[in-house]
Design a protein around this motif. Sequence first.
Motif, short mmCIF file in Angstrom:
data_model
loop_
_atom_site.label_atom_id
_atom_site.label_comp_id
_atom_site.label_asym_id
_atom_site.label_seq_id
_atom_site.Cartn_x
_atom_site.Cartn_y
_atom_site.Cartn_z
N GLY A 1 0.82 -1.21 0.00
CA GLY A 1 0.00 0.00 0.00
C GLY A 1 0.85 1.26 0.00
N PRO A 2 0.20 2.41 0.07
CA PRO A 2 0.94 3.68 0.06
C PRO A 2 1.68 3.91 1.38
CG PRO A 2 -1.42 4.07 0.36
CD PRO A 2 -1.26 2.60 0.11
N ASN A 3 2.64 4.83 1.32
CA ASN A 3 3.37 5.26 2.52
C ASN A 3 4.11 4.12 3.23
OD1 ASN A 3 2.44 7.96 2.16
ND2 ASN A 3 0.48 7.33 2.99
N GLN A 4 4.88 3.36 2.45
CA GLN A 4 5.74 2.34 3.07
C GLN A 4 6.80 3.03 3.92
OE1 GLN A 4 6.13 0.47 -1.05
NE2 GLN A 4 6.82 -1.20 0.24
N SER A 5 7.14 2.43 5.03
CA SER A 5 8.15 3.00 5.92
C SER A 5 8.78 1.86 6.71
CB SER A 5 7.48 3.98 6.89
OG SER A 5 6.64 3.27 7.79
N PRO A 6 9.89 2.13 7.39
CA PRO A 6 10.50 1.07 8.20
C PRO A 6 9.51 0.48 9.21
CG PRO A 6 12.02 2.90 7.97
CD PRO A 6 10.72 3.34 7.34
N GLU A 7 8.62 1.33 9.72
CA GLU A 7 7.64 0.82 10.69
C GLU A 7 6.53 0.05 10.01
OE1 GLU A 7 8.58 4.17 10.58
OE2 GLU A 7 10.18 3.58 11.95
N ASN A 8 6.31 0.35 8.73
CA ASN A 8 5.18 -0.23 8.03
C ASN A 8 5.62 -0.61 6.62
OD1 ASN A 8 2.62 -1.01 7.43
ND2 ASN A 8 1.73 1.06 7.35
N LEU A 55 4.91 -2.79 4.50
CA LEU A 55 3.93 -3.16 3.49
C LEU A 55 2.99 -2.00 3.14
CD1 LEU A 55 3.04 -6.79 4.62
CD2 LEU A 55 4.29 -6.11 2.56
N GLY A 56 3.21 -0.85 3.77
CA GLY A 56 2.38 0.31 3.48
C GLY A 56 0.99 0.19 4.08
N GLU A 57 0.22 1.26 3.93
CA GLU A 57 -1.13 1.28 4.51
C GLU A 57 -2.02 0.24 3.84
OE1 GLU A 57 -2.48 5.30 4.13
OE2 GLU A 57 -0.65 6.04 5.12
N ASP A 65 -3.24 -6.45 4.97
CA ASP A 65 -4.49 -7.14 4.63
C ASP A 65 -4.32 -8.07 3.44
OD1 ASP A 65 -5.59 -5.67 6.65
OD2 ASP A 65 -6.57 -4.22 5.33
N LEU A 66 -3.36 -7.75 2.58
CA LEU A 66 -3.11 -8.61 1.42
C LEU A 66 -2.89 -10.05 1.84
CD1 LEU A 66 -0.55 -6.44 -0.59
CD2 LEU A 66 -2.83 -7.09 -1.36
N HIS A 67 -2.16 -10.22 2.94
CA HIS A 67 -1.69 -11.55 3.32
C HIS A 67 -2.58 -12.25 4.33
CE1 HIS A 67 1.87 -10.64 0.99
NE2 HIS A 67 1.83 -9.45 1.53
N ALA A 109 11.00 -14.01 -4.47
CA ALA A 109 10.12 -13.69 -3.34
C ALA A 109 9.51 -12.30 -3.47
CB ALA A 109 10.91 -13.81 -2.04
N GLY A 110 10.20 -11.41 -4.14
CA GLY A 110 9.77 -10.01 -4.27
C GLY A 110 10.96 -9.13 -4.00
N GLY A 111 10.79 -7.78 -3.84
CA GLY A 111 9.54 -7.09 -4.11
C GLY A 111 9.25 -6.95 -5.58
N ALA A 112 8.35 -6.04 -5.85
CA ALA A 112 7.87 -5.84 -7.21
C ALA A 112 9.01 -5.64 -8.21
CB ALA A 112 6.93 -4.64 -7.25
N GLN A 113 9.99 -4.84 -7.84
CA GLN A 113 11.06 -4.55 -8.81
C GLN A 113 11.87 -5.78 -9.18
OE1 GLN A 113 13.50 -1.13 -8.23
NE2 GLN A 113 11.79 0.15 -7.55
#
Lengths: 206, 206
Positions: free
Chosen positions: A18-25, A27-29, A33-35, A145-149
Amino acid sequence: MTKTTCHITVSVDGFVAGPNQSPENPLGEGGEDLHQWMVETSTWRKDGGERTPDDDMVDEILGGIGAFIMGRNMFGGGPGPWEESWTGWWGEDPPYHAPVFVLTHYPREPVKMPGGTTYHFVTDGIESALSQAKAAAGDKMVAIAGGAQAVQQYLRAGLLDELTLHISPICLGSGERLLENVGNPVLEPIRVIASPKVTHVTYRVG
Amino acid sequence: MTKTTCHITVSVDGFVAGPNQSPENPLGEGGEDLHQWMVETSTWRKDGGERTPDDDMVDEILGGIGAFIMGRNMFGGGPGPWEESWTGWWGEDPPYHAPVFVLTHYPREPVKMPGGTTYHFVTDGIESALSQAKAAAGDKMVAIAGGAQAVQQYLRAGLLDELTLHISPICLGSGERLLENVGNPVLEPIRVIASPKVTHVTYRVG
């Protein structure tokens, strides 16, 4: 021959985070839920609960893959180099239980984690990482495994044999897209497994 | 109660049309390939050939829908108003064979086409179009035919009961995306039909 695959969860609108990926988050906002489909399987929970078609998928991921390849961001964030003490996002017992080849520009000694995961750092490109992963995978599959790139790089280079999308029934609206800058790969749907929580579509990549 | 649905074909990367749409090429570059699965069914060709699961899907679309709603662009391109002589992209025998309610800002008398399609032009918004379509559909479904913006409007407004994506195994790279600006609809996969050419996923929209 060792098959090169990618099993990856995407939202219906095509995002792996989701948007706003960060070290704390990371997978982003909304990204966690994806998983949901996976962590709710009895196989993942190891609670002996009822099996669903999603458990077969988790079995395939956990049991069928002999080595993983991972982008630098998915391992540890940022471009690196990382502190020697930083062993990545995946904690003290990473869920891979197999060799993981991390694409990076910074050489580093392998890092052996409890539970069978060993991180190997590959600095000479995606083909080298793939050869090393194949050698390590034995008769099992190699999975990007990922990520997208990282997935995009392998798709573009024609090095992926199969792509399995776990399509989670959510829209993230923005974030990190999986299928961008991949050219026009020839895809052939060869297997579909459905549950009320997620749709698993496996494509042979031509 | 009349169900409001949308059956729409998307690429694996989420586009309903390719780049560079034009009057000569309303589906954009590569966009025609999206619909390959449908035009290759024996039901569509009416050639009495072997049926596949895709034929069931075409049956549902051709037989189960009592009225359609369509954006102005999908009817005739541009914002309108259209010349009286312009009866839209869909030719002299449009494939709808039912009332089609066109969302537009410009009033126009209904246009009756051969084969059972009548275009009604609705200028007072998506809810009005839906009421009129429901009244016309009898005990069949109302379908939002497209384009992407019309589907997005109905999704955002919470007026869609079901969304069926026909996921064609191609990547278009750019073009017109289906799932953009739709908020966070609650989706539940309730049916998956698979063939070697396309994956049909029906979501209940919560």
